[in-house]
Write a protein that holds these residues in place. Structure first.
Motif, PDB file in Angstrom:
ATOM      1  N   GLY B  81       0.813  -1.212   0.000  1.00 17.60           N
ATOM      2  CA  GLY B  81       0.000   0.000   0.000  1.00 17.60           C
ATOM      3  C   GLY B  81       0.848   1.264   0.000  1.00 17.60           C
ATOM      4  N   GLU B  82       2.066   1.179  -0.564  1.00 19.94           N
ATOM      5  CA  GLU B  82       2.897   2.385  -0.630  1.00 19.94           C
ATOM      6  C   GLU B  82       2.420   3.223  -1.817  1.00 19.94           C
ATOM      7  N   PRO B  83       1.857   4.402  -1.552  1.00 20.56           N
ATOM      8  CA  PRO B  83       1.282   5.186  -2.651  1.00 20.56           C
ATOM      9  C   PRO B  83       2.356   5.643  -3.631  1.00 20.56           C
ATOM     10  N   SER B  84       2.057   5.559  -4.914  1.00 28.71           N
ATOM     11  CA  SER B  84       3.003   6.034  -5.918  1.00 28.71           C
ATOM     12  C   SER B  84       2.234   6.491  -7.158  1.00 28.71           C
ATOM     13  N   SER B  85       2.862   7.379  -7.909  1.00 32.42           N
ATOM     14  CA  SER B  85       2.255   7.899  -9.139  1.00 32.42           C
ATOM     15  C   SER B  85       3.247   7.714 -10.283  1.00 32.42           C
ATOM     16  N   PHE B  86       2.815   7.032 -11.340  1.00 30.68           N
ATOM     17  CA  PHE B  86       3.667   6.857 -12.525  1.00 30.68           C
ATOM     18  C   PHE B  86       2.731   6.670 -13.717  1.00 30.68           C
ATOM     19  N   TYR B  87       3.203   7.073 -14.902  1.00 29.47           N
ATOM     20  CA  TYR B  87       2.260   7.127 -16.023  1.00 29.47           C
ATOM     21  C   TYR B  87       2.847   6.605 -17.326  1.00 29.47           C
ATOM     22  N   LEU B  88       1.934   6.025 -18.127  1.00 29.82           N
ATOM     23  CA  LEU B  88       2.235   5.488 -19.455  1.00 29.82           C
ATOM     24  C   LEU B  88       1.309   6.186 -20.462  1.00 29.82           C
ATOM     25  N   SER B  89       1.662   6.074 -21.721  1.00 26.17           N
ATOM     26  CA  SER B  89       0.776   6.632 -22.748  1.00 26.17           C
ATOM     27  C   SER B  89      -0.529   5.820 -22.801  1.00 26.17           C
ATOM     28  N   GLY B  90      -1.664   6.530 -22.922  1.00 26.71           N
ATOM     29  CA  GLY B  90      -2.977   5.877 -22.883  1.00 26.71           C
ATOM     30  C   GLY B  90      -3.249   4.941 -24.051  1.00 26.71           C
ATOM     31  N   ASP B  91      -2.652   5.244 -25.237  1.00 25.99           N
ATOM     32  CA  ASP B  91      -2.971   4.414 -26.410  1.00 25.99           C
ATOM     33  C   ASP B  91      -2.262   3.051 -26.399  1.00 25.99           C
ATOM     34  N   LEU B  92      -1.428   2.849 -25.371  1.00 25.70           N
ATOM     35  CA  LEU B  92      -0.726   1.559 -25.283  1.00 25.70           C
ATOM     36  C   LEU B  92      -1.696   0.383 -25.152  1.00 25.70           C
ATOM     37  N   VAL B  93      -2.846   0.643 -24.500  1.00 27.65           N
ATOM     38  CA  VAL B  93      -3.804  -0.449 -24.262  1.00 27.65           C
ATOM     39  C   VAL B  93      -4.258  -1.035 -25.589  1.00 27.65           C
ATOM     40  N   TYR B  94      -4.598  -0.142 -26.537  1.00 28.20           N
ATOM     41  CA  TYR B  94      -5.117  -0.604 -27.833  1.00 28.20           C
ATOM     42  C   TYR B  94      -4.026  -1.308 -28.634  1.00 28.20           C
ATOM     43  N   ARG B  95      -2.801  -0.755 -28.537  1.00 32.53           N
ATOM     44  CA  ARG B  95      -1.695  -1.379 -29.270  1.00 32.53           C
ATOM     45  C   ARG B  95      -1.318  -2.732 -28.648  1.00 32.53           C
ATOM     46  N   LEU B  96      -1.459  -2.781 -27.333  1.00 31.70           N
ATOM     47  CA  LEU B  96      -1.119  -4.014 -26.621  1.00 31.70           C
ATOM     48  C   LEU B  96      -2.049  -5.151 -27.022  1.00 31.70           C
ATOM     49  N   MET B  97      -3.311  -4.798 -27.250  1.00 26.09           N
ATOM     50  CA  MET B  97      -4.310  -5.814 -27.608  1.00 26.09           C
ATOM     51  C   MET B  97      -3.993  -6.494 -28.945  1.00 26.09           C
ATOM     52  N   PRO B 107      -6.825  -0.675 -18.493  1.00 23.48           N
ATOM     53  CA  PRO B 107      -5.916   0.310 -17.877  1.00 23.48           C
ATOM     54  C   PRO B 107      -6.310   0.634 -16.433  1.00 23.48           C
ATOM     55  N   GLN B 108      -5.327   1.043 -15.657  1.00 22.46           N
ATOM     56  CA  GLN B 108      -5.572   1.554 -14.297  1.00 22.46           C
ATOM     57  C   GLN B 108      -4.775   2.844 -14.133  1.00 22.46           C
ATOM     58  N   ILE B 225      -1.292  -1.345 -16.966  1.00 22.88           N
ATOM     59  CA  ILE B 225      -2.295  -2.078 -17.741  1.00 22.88           C
ATOM     60  C   ILE B 225      -2.315  -3.500 -17.196  1.00 22.88           C
ATOM     61  N   THR B 226      -3.491  -3.908 -16.728  1.00 25.10           N
ATOM     62  CA  THR B 226      -3.618  -5.283 -16.238  1.00 25.10           C
ATOM     63  C   THR B 226      -3.900  -6.180 -17.433  1.00 25.10           C
ATOM     64  N   VAL B 227      -3.221  -7.304 -17.488  1.00 26.51           N
ATOM     65  CA  VAL B 227      -3.323  -8.177 -18.661  1.00 26.51           C
ATOM     66  C   VAL B 227      -3.685  -9.600 -18.241  1.00 26.51           C
ATOM     67  N   GLN B 228      -4.636 -10.180 -18.960  1.00 26.46           N
ATOM     68  CA  GLN B 228      -4.906 -11.608 -18.779  1.00 26.46           C
ATOM     69  C   GLN B 228      -4.385 -12.321 -20.013  1.00 26.46           C
ATOM     70  N   ILE B 229      -3.484 -13.247 -19.802  1.00 33.23           N
ATOM     71  CA  ILE B 229      -2.845 -13.943 -20.928  1.00 33.23           C
ATOM     72  C   ILE B 229      -3.701 -15.142 -21.316  1.00 33.23           C
ATOM     73  N   GLU B 230      -3.719 -15.433 -22.623  1.00 37.34           N
ATOM     74  CA  GLU B 230      -4.473 -16.606 -23.117  1.00 37.34           C
ATOM     75  C   GLU B 230      -3.997 -17.864 -22.381  1.00 37.34           C
ATOM     76  N   PRO B 231      -4.925 -18.752 -21.974  1.00 40.85           N
ATOM     77  CA  PRO B 231      -4.493 -19.969 -21.273  1.00 40.85           C
ATOM     78  C   PRO B 231      -3.508 -20.768 -22.134  1.00 40.85           C
ATOM     79  N   GLY B 232      -2.432 -21.219 -21.526  1.00 39.62           N
ATOM     80  CA  GLY B 232      -1.437 -22.032 -22.238  1.00 39.62           C
ATOM     81  C   GLY B 232      -0.364 -21.223 -22.926  1.00 39.62           C
ATOM     82  N   TYR B 233      -0.574 -19.909 -23.048  1.00 36.78           N
ATOM     83  CA  TYR B 233       0.434 -19.089 -23.732  1.00 36.78           C
ATOM     84  C   TYR B 233       1.613 -18.867 -22.795  1.00 36.78           C
ATOM     85  N   ASP B 234       2.813 -19.044 -23.305  1.00 31.66           N
ATOM     86  CA  ASP B 234       4.009 -18.970 -22.472  1.00 31.66           C
ATOM     87  C   ASP B 234       4.240 -17.531 -21.969  1.00 31.66           C
TER      88      ASP B 234
END
Lengths: 156, 406
Positions: B81-97, B107-108, B225-234
């Motif tokens: 619970g150590e508070p911290s602030s750090f930021y990424l570009s917002g469009d990464l979510v779409y590119r990540l998909m 995103p969070q 960005i929280t990510v759920q990986i496809e089952p079985g994917y390394d």
């Protein structure tokens, strides 16, 4: 003698802990950036006063050998410890934020010290009151014996 | 002093204990120490195991994408619970998909509140996207089935606000509409808002001077960005592909499995130390108590000889010794149990903060069970230690007892 030293000295130690602990050992919140004073500051002030009273009671306890006087002082010590618990938990309390140092450290430390000391003070008061009763019974018995003896002498 | 009454074995045992207060207090003190460590260690081990189990349940995602170099910060926010602030570009979510092996991504936005002048602790504000989130929404839906409205907050268990209260962050009031159960993780000291509210709060944060790390040209900035990986994917392949695909953006990958694994291994070491310490102390206590009982009973041979001469059977002598040891043990165990309850329950929040690991105090029935088991285990230590001496004393003939007592 043992009881006098043990209870007197430990009361002085508890008094010092209550008075100085919140300022030096298990510290209350920093008041430097505060608007006015927080609840824990006032609790800290109150425990200084109660701590001083306990140091005085402990010092006086060391000076008297009479069980009756010590029982009275022990009742005073018990009351001061009950007052500490009331100040810390009910009358003034500490800051409501559960993450603040006064909530995580000062409050439990004062509670643990007060509850343990209170248990010992109650036991000591009970012990001394019983001692007073035994002394009283022995004195009454001696007086009754003396009176009967005087009566027998008077009768010839 | 006991009131007058029939002289039973139990009564004689109590008189013997009261007649030698110093010896009785020493023996009871050893048992009290054992009860304190035994119960304290069990409570600590249980709290840590609870915390680790809850963390695994609550993390929910397989991986977290954060700015490179902030991997430790996100661990601190999640675990401690150590508070911290750090930021990424917002469009990464779409590119990540677009990457292979990703089932879901959401995103969070993290905003660390300032230390307040009203005696309150800095907390972590976590904004989530209700449309895509798969970590926080299922958890919040237990207390808020209709979802979290704009401008309102749900608070962790260690935040001082209750439902119906209003909390102020960056000069703006937020009504509390839910309070979560304790998890033993950093979520306990976090405040949850939806992404719209989080963006408003971020704007207020920037206006009040919290400019650090906030990209001024990106209105859609996110913290992780929280990510759920496809089952079985390394997972190693996933990590490599993210690092390679977003090298210019500078992203770091935190695999929650590894995070849980590192916590678990640290926990295993700590639990091992606790078990060794308790076992060592138990053996030491039995040894010390057995020695003290042997020495003390050696001094009391003449007393036992008198009992025998008065008609006490051998088994009654042995029973008397066992009753004495059981009463002393029970007294010591009760004192130790009372002490550890007082200290543990009072200082539990401080232990949780200081230990820097997921820590969740067990529920009241579990605590009660641990106290009872610890009390019983400590109470039997005395009779166990005195058993050999009691049997030996009971077996000895009256004459030898007298002789030895001379």
């Amino acid at each position: 003698m043992q009881n006098r030293l043990l209870v007197g000295l430990s009361t002085i130690v508890v008094g010092i802990l209550l008075a100085l602990g919140p300022q030096l050992l298990f510290k209350i919140c920093d008041q430097e950036h505060h608007v006015g004073h927080s609840a824990c500051y006032w609790t800290g002030q109150a425990t200084i006063a109660i701590g001083i009273v306990l140091v005085l009671l402990g010092t006086v306890y060391l000076l008297f050998n009479n069980a009756g006087i010590r029982a009275g002082l022990s009742i005073g010590i018990t009351s001061a410890l009950v007052l500490t618990l009331l100040v810390v938990n009910v009358l003034i309390g500490v800051d409501p934020d559960p993450m603040m140092p006064c909530h995580t450290t000062t409050l439990p430390a004062l509670n643990v010290i007060s509850i343990l000391s209170l248990a010992l003070a109650v036991a000591n008061t009970g012990y001394l009151l019983r001692l007073v009763r035994v002394h009283q019974a022995q004195t009454d018995q001696a007086l009754a014996y003396h009176a009967a003896e005087q009566k027998a002498i008077a009768k010839g | 002093m006991l009131p007058a009454g029939r002289l039973t074995l139990f009564r004689i045992a109590i008189i013997n204990i009261l007649r030698r207060p110093a010896r009785s207090l020493c023996l009871a003190g050893v048992v009290a120490l054992l009860a304190f460590v035994l119960i304290g260690g069990s409570l600590l081990a249980n709290s840590l195991s609870n915390g680790a189990a809850n963390m695994a349940d609550r993390l929910g995602a397989d991986a977290l994408i954060v700015p490179a170099g902030y991997e430790y910060d996100v661990e601190g926010a999640l675990l401690r619970g150590e508070p911290s602030s750090f930021y990424l570009s917002g469009d990464l979510v779409y590119r990540l998909m677009q990457l292979a092996g990703i089932k879901q991504a959401s995103p969070q936005l993290f905003i660390a509140t300032f230390a307040s002048s009203h005696c309150s602790f800095p907390v972590q504000m976590i904004g989530y996207d209700p449309q895509t989130d798969f970590v926080i929404v299922p958890w919040l839906s237990q207390s808020l089935p209709a979802g979290l409205p704009d401008g309102e907050v749900v608070v962790g268990s260690s935040i001082k606000g209750m439902v119906g209260d209003t909390l102020m962050f960056f000069g703006r009031d937020y009504p509390v509409v839910g309070k979560l159960e304790a998890t033993g993780t950093g979520f306990d000291t976090s405040v949850f808002v939806n992404m719209t509210t989080a963006r408003v709060a971020l704007g207020d944060y920037v206006k009040l001077g919290g400019l650090m790390n906030v990209p001024s040209d990106d209105a859609n900035a996110v913290s992780s960005i929280t990510v759920q990986i496809e089952p079985g994917y390394d997972r190693a392949t996933f990590t490599r592909s993210v690092r390679a695909g977003f090298r210019d953006e500078g992203v770091g990958v935190v695999l929650t499995q590894r995070l849980i694994g590192s916590v678990s291994s640290g926990l295993d070491v700590l639990l091992g130390i606790i078990v060794v310490l308790i076992s060592f102390l138990w053996i030491l206590s039995i040894g010390v108590l057995a020695l003290l009982f042997t020495l003390s009973l050696g001094e009391r041979r003449r007393e036992f000889a008198v009992f025998r001469a008065l008609g006490a059977a051998r088994h009654q002598i042995a029973l008397l010794v066992l009753i004495e040891s059981a009463l002393i043990s029970l007294g010591g165990a009760l004192v130790g149990t009372a002490l550890v309850s007082l200290v543990y329950l009072s200082f539990s929040p401080l232990i949780g903060i200081s230990i820097e690991m997921p820590y969740l105090q067990p529920a009241a029935p579990v605590i009660a069970l641990l106290l009872v088991v610890g009390l019983l285990a400590s109470s039997v230590t005395g009779p166990l230690a005195a058993l050999f001496t009691a049997l030996k004393t009971g077996r000895q003939a009256t004459a030898s007892l007298f002789k030895a007592g001379e």
